[in-house]
Design a protein around this motif. Structure first.
Motif, PDB file in Angstrom:
ATOM      1  N   VAL A 180       0.835  -1.207   0.000  1.00  0.00           N
ATOM      2  CA  VAL A 180       0.000   0.000   0.000  1.00  0.00           C
ATOM      3  C   VAL A 180       0.871   1.260   0.000  1.00  0.00           C
ATOM      4  CG1 VAL A 180      -1.715   1.292   1.316  1.00  0.00           C
ATOM      5  CG2 VAL A 180      -1.911  -1.195   1.110  1.00  0.00           C
ATOM      6  N   ASP A 181       1.943   1.254   0.777  1.00  0.00           N
ATOM      7  CA  ASP A 181       2.826   2.427   0.831  1.00  0.00           C
ATOM      8  C   ASP A 181       3.492   2.692  -0.516  1.00  0.00           C
ATOM      9  OD1 ASP A 181       2.079   2.521   3.439  1.00  0.00           O
ATOM     10  OD2 ASP A 181       4.026   1.953   4.270  1.00  0.00           O
ATOM     11  N   LEU A 182       3.919   1.624  -1.185  1.00  0.00           N
ATOM     12  CA  LEU A 182       4.555   1.802  -2.489  1.00  0.00           C
ATOM     13  C   LEU A 182       3.559   2.342  -3.509  1.00  0.00           C
ATOM     14  CD1 LEU A 182       7.050   1.490  -4.270  1.00  0.00           C
ATOM     15  CD2 LEU A 182       6.360  -0.881  -4.711  1.00  0.00           C
ATOM     16  N   ILE A 197       6.056  19.382  -9.307  1.00  0.00           N
ATOM     17  CA  ILE A 197       6.148  19.654  -7.880  1.00  0.00           C
ATOM     18  C   ILE A 197       7.214  18.737  -7.284  1.00  0.00           C
ATOM     19  CG2 ILE A 197       4.888  19.633  -5.675  1.00  0.00           C
ATOM     20  CD1 ILE A 197       2.325  20.025  -7.247  1.00  0.00           C
ATOM     21  N   GLU A 198       7.966  19.246  -6.341  1.00  0.00           N
ATOM     22  CA  GLU A 198       8.982  18.443  -5.660  1.00  0.00           C
ATOM     23  C   GLU A 198       8.302  17.356  -4.807  1.00  0.00           C
ATOM     24  OE1 GLU A 198      12.255  16.768  -4.630  1.00  0.00           O
ATOM     25  OE2 GLU A 198      12.353  18.574  -5.904  1.00  0.00           O
ATOM     26  N   THR A 199       8.753  16.136  -5.001  1.00  0.00           N
ATOM     27  CA  THR A 199       8.119  15.008  -4.294  1.00  0.00           C
ATOM     28  C   THR A 199       9.126  14.125  -3.555  1.00  0.00           C
ATOM     29  OG1 THR A 199       8.266  13.621  -6.287  1.00  0.00           O
ATOM     30  CG2 THR A 199       6.223  14.878  -5.961  1.00  0.00           C
ATOM     31  N   ARG A 200      10.384  14.476  -3.533  1.00  0.00           N
ATOM     32  CA  ARG A 200      11.374  13.585  -2.935  1.00  0.00           C
ATOM     33  C   ARG A 200      11.122  13.383  -1.443  1.00  0.00           C
ATOM     34  NH1 ARG A 200      17.087  15.360  -5.889  1.00  0.00           N
ATOM     35  NH2 ARG A 200      16.238  15.456  -8.000  1.00  0.00           N
ATOM     36  N   LEU A 205       8.954   9.844   2.873  1.00  0.00           N
ATOM     37  CA  LEU A 205       8.094   9.636   4.041  1.00  0.00           C
ATOM     38  C   LEU A 205       7.089   8.510   3.810  1.00  0.00           C
ATOM     39  CD1 LEU A 205       7.413  13.350   5.076  1.00  0.00           C
ATOM     40  CD2 LEU A 205       8.768  11.654   6.322  1.00  0.00           C
ATOM     41  N   CYS A 206       6.697   8.288   2.572  1.00  0.00           N
ATOM     42  CA  CYS A 206       5.735   7.222   2.283  1.00  0.00           C
ATOM     43  C   CYS A 206       6.289   5.837   2.570  1.00  0.00           C
ATOM     44  CB  CYS A 206       5.293   7.299   0.821  1.00  0.00           C
ATOM     45  SG  CYS A 206       4.142   8.647   0.471  1.00  0.00           S
ATOM     46  N   GLY A 213       3.552  11.104   4.601  1.00  0.00           N
ATOM     47  CA  GLY A 213       4.047  11.425   3.263  1.00  0.00           C
ATOM     48  C   GLY A 213       2.975  11.999   2.368  1.00  0.00           C
ATOM     49  N   ILE A 214       1.764  11.459   2.441  1.00  0.00           N
ATOM     50  CA  ILE A 214       0.658  12.012   1.648  1.00  0.00           C
ATOM     51  C   ILE A 214       0.327  13.426   2.112  1.00  0.00           C
ATOM     52  CG2 ILE A 214      -1.764  11.710   1.061  1.00  0.00           C
ATOM     53  CD1 ILE A 214      -1.353   8.700   1.310  1.00  0.00           C
ATOM     54  N   LEU A 215       0.309  13.610   3.426  1.00  0.00           N
ATOM     55  CA  LEU A 215       0.054  14.954   3.967  1.00  0.00           C
ATOM     56  C   LEU A 215       1.132  15.938   3.514  1.00  0.00           C
ATOM     57  CD1 LEU A 215      -1.509  16.881   5.822  1.00  0.00           C
ATOM     58  CD2 LEU A 215      -0.121  16.011   7.732  1.00  0.00           C
TER      59      LEU A 215
END
Length: 231
Positions: A180-182, A197-200, A205-206, A213-215
């Motif tokens: 689920v996290d992946l 958008i920066e997502t690193r 965190l995910c 991480g979603i937040l």
């Protein structure tokens, strides 16, 4: 009344036994040294010899043992791994399997190899099969009763705690979380690539803190949108 043997006959019989005694000893010694002599030895006081292999013990019960009513297999295979070893191995394999995907999304988010790798469904299929196998091993008749212990068929914390006392259940739950996290990290990555958008930080965190991480991605997206409107 049986006739008595003469003294000469008795002497001849005794001399014959004495003279044949060394020959008997030599013959027994030769048989003991000969190959395959173990099959010629007389049976001991045991009712059945001890088998050489432990796997053969159930197939040959000792004298006096009662049969269970059905034939015993000749060989009873041993389990390759214990339940604890299976749970530990699945935990490690699942954790290591997802790390390359997170590494690519964090280190090279704009690379072509990262985009092609993240699009693959192979990790979810593998994790799904592993989870199903662990769920099968951890399932007991009391699993549903522990999950839905209340009268309203809702999970209760004490029942879940008892269910997670098993290593196999914990390993299956960990594989469930990894899958689920992946999937959530991939969605965050795709949204970041689409909207520039920066997502690193969010993807990182995910891995262990997926809701955080979603937040973080939502907050980053809002801040990036506000910064773009201001310019």
């Amino acid at each position: 009344m049986a006739p008595c043997a003469s003294p000469s006959a008795l002497a001849l019989s005794a001399s014959t036994r004495v003279s044949s005694f060394p020959l008997t000893l030599r013959l027994e010694a030769r048989l003991a040294r000969a190959p395959g002599s173990a099959q010629l030895r007389p049976a001991t006081a045991c009712s059945w010899p001890r088998p050489l292999l432990p796997e053969l013990a159930p197939a040959f019960p000792r004298a006096g043992a009662r049969s269970a009513g059905r034939p015993q297999p000749l060989f009873r295979p041993r389990a390759m791994m214990t339940t604890s070893q299976i749970a530990s191995c699945a935990f490690t394999v699942g954790t290591v399997a997802v790390l390359p995907f997170y590494t690519l999304m964090v280190v090279a988010p704009n690379a072509d190899i990262t985009k092609r790798t993240v699009e693959s469904s192979a990790p979810y299929v593998a994790l799904g099969l592993l989870y199903a196998y662990l769920l099968y091993l951890s399932w007991t008749p009391d699993t549903l009763r522990a999950m839905f212990a209340s009268k309203y068929w809702l999970p209760e914390l004490p029942g879940i705690v008892r269910m997670f006392a098993s290593e196999m259940t914990v390993a299956s739950a960990w594989i469930h979380l990894l899958a689920v996290d992946l999937f959530a990290a991939r969605q965050v990555y795709h949204d970041g690539v689409k909207n520039n958008i920066e997502t690193r930080h969010s993807v990182s965190l995910c891995l262990l803190f997926c809701p955080v991480g979603i937040l973080a991605h939502v907050v980053t997206k809002v801040l990036a949108g506000a910064a773009g409107r201001s310019h």
